[in-house]
Write an enzyme that holds these catalytic residues in place. Sequence first.
Site, PDB file in Angstrom:
ATOM      1  N   VAL A  34       0.865  -1.175   0.000  1.00 31.93           N
ATOM      2  CA  VAL A  34       0.000   0.000   0.000  1.00 31.93           C
ATOM      3  C   VAL A  34       0.903   1.226   0.000  1.00 31.93           C
ATOM      4  O   VAL A  34       2.064   1.161   0.412  1.00 31.93           O
ATOM      5  CB  VAL A  34      -0.952   0.037   1.219  1.00 31.93           C
ATOM      6  CG1 VAL A  34      -1.990  -1.057   1.114  1.00 31.93           C
ATOM      7  CG2 VAL A  34      -0.175  -0.068   2.528  1.00 31.93           C
ATOM      8  N   SER A  35       0.382   2.349  -0.463  1.00 30.28           N
ATOM      9  CA  SER A  35       1.217   3.526  -0.664  1.00 30.28           C
ATOM     10  C   SER A  35       1.515   4.299   0.613  1.00 30.28           C
ATOM     11  O   SER A  35       2.539   4.973   0.719  1.00 30.28           O
ATOM     12  CB  SER A  35       0.562   4.471  -1.682  1.00 30.28           C
ATOM     13  OG  SER A  35       0.434   3.834  -2.935  1.00 30.28           O
ATOM     14  N   LYS A  36       0.626   4.211   1.594  1.00 26.70           N
ATOM     15  CA  LYS A  36       0.789   5.008   2.806  1.00 26.70           C
ATOM     16  C   LYS A  36       1.015   4.127   4.012  1.00 26.70           C
ATOM     17  O   LYS A  36       0.416   3.073   4.162  1.00 26.70           O
ATOM     18  CB  LYS A  36      -0.441   5.890   3.029  1.00 26.70           C
ATOM     19  CG  LYS A  36      -0.679   6.910   1.923  1.00 26.70           C
ATOM     20  CD  LYS A  36      -1.901   7.769   2.215  1.00 26.70           C
ATOM     21  CE  LYS A  36      -2.129   8.791   1.104  1.00 26.70           C
ATOM     22  NZ  LYS A  36      -3.323   9.639   1.375  1.00 26.70           N
TER      23      LYS A  36
END
Length: 214
Positions: free
Chosen positions: A8-10
């Site tokens: 996931v990006s965050k």
Amino acid sequence: MLVGYMRVSKADGSQSLDLQRDALLAAGVGADAIYEDQASGKLADRPGLAACLKACRKGDVLVTWKLDRLGRSLAHLVETVTVLNDRGIGLKVLTGQGAEIDTTTASGRLVFGIFASLAEFERELIRERTMAGLSAARARGRKGGRKFALTKAQVRLAQAAMANRDTSVSDLARELGIKPTTLYRYVGPTGELRENGQRVLNARAKRSSAPNRP
């Protein structure tokens, strides 16, 4: 053996890995064979991906939820797929635009071959641009060429360290004063020499064998 990778990006908890984890488990990946990153796909330093690639062995299949979870760019994706192919490791994408990629099937291997062709095409374009740039520089009286980031001793050290499955790629790169992406240009995930590493060893071998001039 199936090895899973998810991202996931965050890393602030606003995004969950549950959907990807459930999909990987449903595909038959063991819970202890799933690697993860919580970072932007644009980052070169992704410890989870590095550990995942290092854990994969010939005959394994790397499973990911979507193709964009694996590559941070087309160039990086092509490079990763090519490395997997060279090491005899399969790739299976569960959903999204890359869902047709499954190198355990004939049609999937065809798609894989297209990726390999794209990688070769990209390398040829880079080579042509580099040669054109060097020719232009020589025409202006300048000598081209980039210095190597590692010495012969450092390449040998990196080979031995990467052959050890417990080695942290991030820590090794930090010790050598380079980025993990730079390290992978010299040595592969299991300690095999890459093109830059071979060039370092060959270049220095030629210098040491050259006759001394008065």
